[in-house]
Design a protein around this motif. Sequence first.
Motif, short mmCIF file in Angstrom:
data_model
loop_
_atom_site.label_atom_id
_atom_site.label_comp_id
_atom_site.label_asym_id
_atom_site.label_seq_id
_atom_site.Cartn_x
_atom_site.Cartn_y
_atom_site.Cartn_z
N PRO A 156 0.84 -1.21 0.00
CA PRO A 156 0.00 0.00 0.00
C PRO A 156 0.87 1.25 0.00
CG PRO A 156 -0.66 -1.53 1.73
CD PRO A 156 0.60 -2.07 1.14
N VAL A 157 0.41 2.25 -0.73
CA VAL A 157 1.23 3.45 -0.92
C VAL A 157 1.62 4.09 0.41
CG1 VAL A 157 -0.38 5.42 -1.18
CG2 VAL A 157 1.39 5.06 -2.83
N GLU A 158 0.73 4.03 1.39
CA GLU A 158 1.03 4.69 2.67
C GLU A 158 2.08 3.92 3.49
OE1 GLU A 158 -1.85 3.46 1.74
OE2 GLU A 158 -2.89 2.42 3.36
N LEU A 159 2.37 2.69 3.02
CA LEU A 159 3.38 1.90 3.75
C LEU A 159 4.68 1.78 2.96
CD1 LEU A 159 1.18 -1.05 5.14
CD2 LEU A 159 1.68 1.18 6.17
N ALA A 160 4.78 2.51 1.84
CA ALA A 160 5.93 2.34 0.94
C ALA A 160 7.25 2.56 1.67
CB ALA A 160 5.80 3.31 -0.24
N ASN A 161 7.29 3.45 2.64
CA ASN A 161 8.55 3.75 3.34
C ASN A 161 8.65 3.08 4.70
OD1 ASN A 161 9.47 5.47 1.25
ND2 ASN A 161 8.08 7.07 2.01
N LEU A 162 7.75 2.16 4.96
CA LEU A 162 7.78 1.50 6.28
C LEU A 162 8.86 0.42 6.26
CD1 LEU A 162 6.27 1.28 9.07
CD2 LEU A 162 5.01 -0.62 8.03
N PRO A 163 9.89 0.54 7.08
CA PRO A 163 10.94 -0.48 7.07
C PRO A 163 10.38 -1.83 7.51
CG PRO A 163 11.27 1.07 8.88
CD PRO A 163 10.11 1.58 8.09
N GLU A 164 10.90 -2.92 6.91
CA GLU A 164 10.37 -4.24 7.31
C GLU A 164 10.89 -4.60 8.70
OE1 GLU A 164 10.57 -7.38 4.47
OE2 GLU A 164 9.80 -8.85 5.91
N LEU A 165 9.96 -5.04 9.51
CA LEU A 165 10.33 -5.50 10.85
C LEU A 165 10.56 -7.00 10.78
CD1 LEU A 165 10.74 -4.65 13.79
CD2 LEU A 165 8.31 -5.11 14.19
N THR A 166 11.71 -7.44 11.23
CA THR A 166 12.06 -8.85 11.21
C THR A 166 12.56 -9.26 12.59
OG1 THR A 166 14.34 -8.37 10.62
CG2 THR A 166 12.81 -8.73 8.78
N PRO A 167 12.56 -10.56 12.88
CA PRO A 167 13.14 -10.98 14.16
C PRO A 167 14.59 -10.50 14.31
CG PRO A 167 11.84 -12.76 13.23
CD PRO A 167 11.89 -11.67 12.18
N ALA A 168 15.35 -10.52 13.20
CA ALA A 168 16.75 -10.09 13.28
C ALA A 168 16.85 -8.62 13.67
CB ALA A 168 17.45 -10.34 11.94
N ALA A 169 15.91 -7.82 13.14
CA ALA A 169 15.97 -6.38 13.44
C ALA A 169 15.71 -6.10 14.92
CB ALA A 169 14.94 -5.64 12.59
N LEU A 170 15.08 -7.06 15.60
CA LEU A 170 14.75 -6.85 17.01
C LEU A 170 15.74 -7.57 17.94
CD1 LEU A 170 10.91 -7.11 16.73
CD2 LEU A 170 12.11 -5.24 17.87
N ALA A 171 16.84 -8.07 17.37
CA ALA A 171 17.79 -8.85 18.17
C ALA A 171 18.34 -8.02 19.33
CB ALA A 171 18.94 -9.31 17.27
N PRO A 172 18.64 -8.70 20.45
CA PRO A 172 19.19 -7.98 21.60
C PRO A 172 20.44 -7.20 21.20
CG PRO A 172 18.77 -10.28 22.14
CD PRO A 172 18.53 -10.13 20.68
N GLY A 173 20.58 -6.02 21.75
CA GLY A 173 21.75 -5.20 21.44
C GLY A 173 21.57 -4.33 20.22
#
Length: 225
Positions: A156-173
């Motif tokens: 969707p156009v309103e989400l075009a710049n929304l970075p993908e959230l992944t388990p790796a992106a939420l890793a500790p540290g």
Amino acid sequence: MSGDRSALQVVEGKSLGRLAVDDLAARVAAAARVVVDVGTGDARAAWRLARAEPDTLVIGLDPAWQRMADTATRSRRKPAKGGAPNLVLVNAAVEAAPPALDGVADAVTVLMPWGGLLWGVVTAGPDVCGGLRRLARPGAPLEVVIGTSIWRPPVPVELANLPELTPAALAPGGELAARWAAAGWAVDEAAVTTSVDDGAPATSWARRLGSTAPESLLIVRAHAV
Ligand SMILES: C[S@@+](CC[C@H](N)C(=O)[O-])C[C@H]1O[C@@H](n2cnc3c(N)ncnc32)[C@H](O)[C@@H]1O
């Protein structure tokens, strides 16, 4: 009425009513536990939980209050006819939740968010994550469930710049975990599942997305520190 700190705006069928802060406090004190479902949408998942756990006070929060109207009407029937007297539906965005909800939640859920709520949880924005934290008692678990198809074409156009959230992106540290921590949440786990039975409630939105193809769900679990 939104500036009225003595009452919350609650959905009463097709109109808004007020719930006195003292009445809410009494209901919180009397409940075995309190669950706040943020971005509750049509509030069906919240209603199902309230029906399954009559001793739990379930509070659904959403600024699009008309969407909650049908469930609000149904919840006011007699319990034998689908009523859920332990369900309260509040007209508010999480960033501007009434102070009367501060620290009431033994558990917080955010299921299939969109709009500002989605941006806030994906980017760990301080307004949304801080708003979620304000609702929670210390130690309270938070569960966020996001359908990952929002990052697959057609985006969707309103989400075009929304970075993908992944388990790796939420890793500790990592930076995102640090942003959640700054808002008072310790991220415990993040995982992708294709099964809505795997700990993720089947909300109306999850069902809609999963009706054509199995939806991958990102589930993030954290606790309030
Ligand atoms: C896709 S719907 C999901 C509804 C429901 N949780 C479900 O799974 O069926 C997303 C909901 O998030 C709500 N929302 C968006 N921004 C919000 C915010 N800042 N605070 C609370 N709710 C918000 C929207 O109004 C909408 O009802």
